[in-house]
Design a protein around this motif. Structure first.
Motif, PDB file in Angstrom:
ATOM      1  N   TRP A 133      10.908   1.532  -4.186  1.00  0.00           N
ATOM      2  CA  TRP A 133      11.823   2.421  -4.919  1.00  0.00           C
ATOM      3  C   TRP A 133      13.267   1.919  -4.808  1.00  0.00           C
ATOM      4  O   TRP A 133      14.008   1.892  -5.800  1.00  0.00           O
ATOM      5  CB  TRP A 133      11.700   3.837  -4.358  1.00  0.00           C
ATOM      6  N   ARG A 134      13.671   1.495  -3.624  1.00  0.00           N
ATOM      7  CA  ARG A 134      15.041   0.980  -3.443  1.00  0.00           C
ATOM      8  C   ARG A 134      15.268  -0.286  -4.266  1.00  0.00           C
ATOM      9  O   ARG A 134      16.339  -0.483  -4.852  1.00  0.00           O
ATOM     10  CB  ARG A 134      15.305   0.693  -1.968  1.00  0.00           C
ATOM     11  N   ALA A 135      14.267  -1.159  -4.300  1.00  0.00           N
ATOM     12  CA  ALA A 135      14.401  -2.389  -5.089  1.00  0.00           C
ATOM     13  C   ALA A 135      14.601  -2.067  -6.566  1.00  0.00           C
ATOM     14  O   ALA A 135      15.416  -2.693  -7.250  1.00  0.00           O
ATOM     15  CB  ALA A 135      13.177  -3.274  -4.893  1.00  0.00           C
ATOM     16  N   ALA A 136      13.870  -1.073  -7.072  1.00  0.00           N
ATOM     17  CA  ALA A 136      14.027  -0.686  -8.475  1.00  0.00           C
ATOM     18  C   ALA A 136      15.407  -0.092  -8.719  1.00  0.00           C
ATOM     19  O   ALA A 136      16.034  -0.355  -9.752  1.00  0.00           O
ATOM     20  CB  ALA A 136      12.944   0.324  -8.867  1.00  0.00           C
ATOM     21  N   ARG A 137      15.908   0.695  -7.772  1.00  0.00           N
ATOM     22  CA  ARG A 137      17.233   1.298  -7.906  1.00  0.00           C
ATOM     23  C   ARG A 137      18.326   0.246  -7.980  1.00  0.00           C
ATOM     24  O   ARG A 137      19.357   0.441  -8.634  1.00  0.00           O
ATOM     25  CB  ARG A 137      17.509   2.226  -6.724  1.00  0.00           C
ATOM     26  N   HIS A 144      10.618  -5.224  -6.586  1.00  0.00           N
ATOM     27  CA  HIS A 144      10.034  -3.894  -6.790  1.00  0.00           C
ATOM     28  C   HIS A 144       8.539  -4.002  -7.087  1.00  0.00           C
ATOM     29  O   HIS A 144       7.729  -3.255  -6.515  1.00  0.00           O
ATOM     30  CB  HIS A 144      10.763  -3.204  -7.952  1.00  0.00           C
ATOM     31  N   ARG A 145       8.186  -4.932  -7.959  1.00  0.00           N
ATOM     32  CA  ARG A 145       6.778  -5.104  -8.324  1.00  0.00           C
ATOM     33  C   ARG A 145       5.943  -5.471  -7.111  1.00  0.00           C
ATOM     34  O   ARG A 145       4.849  -4.920  -6.907  1.00  0.00           O
ATOM     35  CB  ARG A 145       6.668  -6.188  -9.396  1.00  0.00           C
ATOM     36  N   MET A 148       5.503  -2.456  -4.779  1.00  0.00           N
ATOM     37  CA  MET A 148       4.665  -1.412  -5.346  1.00  0.00           C
ATOM     38  C   MET A 148       3.197  -1.820  -5.435  1.00  0.00           C
ATOM     39  O   MET A 148       2.310  -0.964  -5.397  1.00  0.00           O
ATOM     40  CB  MET A 148       5.189  -0.988  -6.719  1.00  0.00           C
ATOM     41  N   ILE A 149       2.922  -3.098  -5.537  1.00  0.00           N
ATOM     42  CA  ILE A 149       1.528  -3.552  -5.473  1.00  0.00           C
ATOM     43  C   ILE A 149       0.966  -3.281  -4.080  1.00  0.00           C
ATOM     44  O   ILE A 149      -0.173  -2.826  -3.920  1.00  0.00           O
ATOM     45  CB  ILE A 149       1.426  -5.045  -5.842  1.00  0.00           C
ATOM     46  N   ARG A 150       1.792  -3.500  -3.049  1.00  0.00           N
ATOM     47  CA  ARG A 150       1.359  -3.168  -1.686  1.00  0.00           C
ATOM     48  C   ARG A 150       1.160  -1.654  -1.547  1.00  0.00           C
ATOM     49  O   ARG A 150       0.199  -1.196  -0.921  1.00  0.00           O
ATOM     50  CB  ARG A 150       2.389  -3.663  -0.674  1.00  0.00           C
ATOM     51  N   SER A 151       2.080  -0.888  -2.117  1.00  0.00           N
ATOM     52  CA  SER A 151       1.956   0.568  -2.064  1.00  0.00           C
ATOM     53  C   SER A 151       0.676   1.029  -2.753  1.00  0.00           C
ATOM     54  O   SER A 151      -0.040   1.905  -2.240  1.00  0.00           O
ATOM     55  CB  SER A 151       3.173   1.228  -2.732  1.00  0.00           C
ATOM     56  N   PHE A 152       0.383   0.446  -3.903  1.00  0.00           N
ATOM     57  CA  PHE A 152      -0.838   0.807  -4.623  1.00  0.00           C
ATOM     58  C   PHE A 152      -2.078   0.496  -3.790  1.00  0.00           C
ATOM     59  O   PHE A 152      -3.033   1.282  -3.750  1.00  0.00           O
ATOM     60  CB  PHE A 152      -0.908   0.072  -5.957  1.00  0.00           C
ATOM     61  N   ALA A 153      -2.073  -0.671  -3.106  1.00  0.00           N
ATOM     62  CA  ALA A 153      -3.225  -1.034  -2.271  1.00  0.00           C
ATOM     63  C   ALA A 153      -3.460   0.014  -1.188  1.00  0.00           C
ATOM     64  O   ALA A 153      -4.606   0.388  -0.901  1.00  0.00           O
ATOM     65  CB  ALA A 153      -3.000  -2.407  -1.640  1.00  0.00           C
ATOM     66  N   LEU A 154      -2.374   0.529  -0.597  1.00  0.00           N
ATOM     67  CA  LEU A 154      -2.513   1.539   0.442  1.00  0.00           C
ATOM     68  C   LEU A 154      -2.913   2.890  -0.152  1.00  0.00           C
ATOM     69  O   LEU A 154      -3.663   3.649   0.469  1.00  0.00           O
ATOM     70  CB  LEU A 154      -1.205   1.659   1.225  1.00  0.00           C
ATOM     71  N   THR A 155      -2.409   3.194  -1.348  1.00  0.00           N
ATOM     72  CA  THR A 155      -2.808   4.436  -2.013  1.00  0.00           C
ATOM     73  C   THR A 155      -4.305   4.434  -2.306  1.00  0.00           C
ATOM     74  O   THR A 155      -5.003   5.424  -2.061  1.00  0.00           O
ATOM     75  CB  THR A 155      -2.024   4.613  -3.318  1.00  0.00           C
ATOM     76  N   ALA A 156      -4.794   3.323  -2.827  1.00  0.00           N
ATOM     77  CA  ALA A 156      -6.208   3.226  -3.195  1.00  0.00           C
ATOM     78  C   ALA A 156      -7.122   3.068  -1.987  1.00  0.00           C
ATOM     79  O   ALA A 156      -8.347   3.159  -2.126  1.00  0.00           O
ATOM     80  CB  ALA A 156      -6.418   2.054  -4.155  1.00  0.00           C
TER      81      ALA A 156
END
Length: 238
Positions: A133-137, A144-145, A148-156
């Motif tokens: 989120w900070r990178a996108a800001r 950011h990408r 967020m791919i790492r975040s998605f891996a943890l979400t899934a």
């Protein structure tokens, strides 16, 4: 542009998410602690359930919005919607679900190893999502990408966790009377611990491998020497 049907993972993944949410959410929408699929630890009692309910609901928001966020065609064609859904993913999904996970993970009834895994997972989930989120800001969209791919891996990873749990329960159940001396609680602890650690470490490692492969491929493309123009024949001197 790559057509959506040439990305065969999109539709199956969306179907898996829908099936998983349809199975996971209903017991917690009843707000009845007796229907919880997770036993309530004695130290927290019913308070554990009232932290588990928002964790499940907000985590479902994160998982559902992630489907659209990782769809390349949707991101390209609807950048404004991508930004709005991204805010929902972070502030209406990961942030509240992750904070609840810190507490319920620290008091999980499945033993100390599962407890450690749940707390580490919650901290990493919150950390990588905040970094994205900070990178996108700051308009660092490549960074950011990656975050967020790492975040998605943890979400899934909640989905892979359940798959591993079923695998270990099936594999270890024949050893109940031998290895586990008839102790079903011990078998549950071992299966839960193995599933908890493998559930998020393997998706995160796979995401990191994919990012490194993508990075190397991009570097190779950029480091290719451009074709030298064919020199024009020299004109004869008069």
């Amino acid at each position: 542009m790559v057509r959506w049907w040439r990305r065969p993972w999109i539709v199956p993944f969306a179907a898996i998410v829908v099936i998983f949410l349809a199975f996971s959410i209903p017991p917690y929408l009843s707000f009845d602690p007796a229907r919880s699929r997770v036993p309530q630890p004695p130290s927290l009692g019913v308070a554990h359930f009232w932290l588990l309910v928002p964790h499940v609901l907000f985590g479902s928001v994160a998982l559902g919005t992630a489907v659209l966020q990782i769809w390349p065609r949707f991101r390209r064609r609807h950048p404004a919607a991508h930004r709005r859904i991204g805010r929902v993913y972070v502030f209406g999904g990961v942030l509240p679900a992750g904070l609840c996970a810190l507490t319920i993970g620290a008091y999980t009834p499945y033993g100390p190893s599962t407890r450690a895994s749940d707390v580490v997972l919650a901290l990493l989930w919150l950390g990588v999502t905040a970094a994205g989120w900070r990178a996108a800001r700051h308009c660092r969209f490549g960074e950011h990408r990656r975050w967020m791919i790492r975040s998605f891996a943890l979400t899934a990873s909640i989905i892979t966790n359940r798959i591993w749990a079923a695998v270990f329960v099936i594999a270890l159940s024949p050893q109940l009377d031998t290895t586990f001396h008839g102790d079903e609680g011990l078998l549950s602890w071992v299966a839960s611990s193995a599933a908890a650690w493998l559930g998020w470490t393997l998706p995160l490692l796979a995401a990191q491998w994919w990012l490194e492969r993508d990075h190397l491929r991009t570097r190779r493309v950029h480091s290719r020497p451009s074709a030298s123009p064919t020199p024009e024949p020299a004109l004869p001197h008069p």
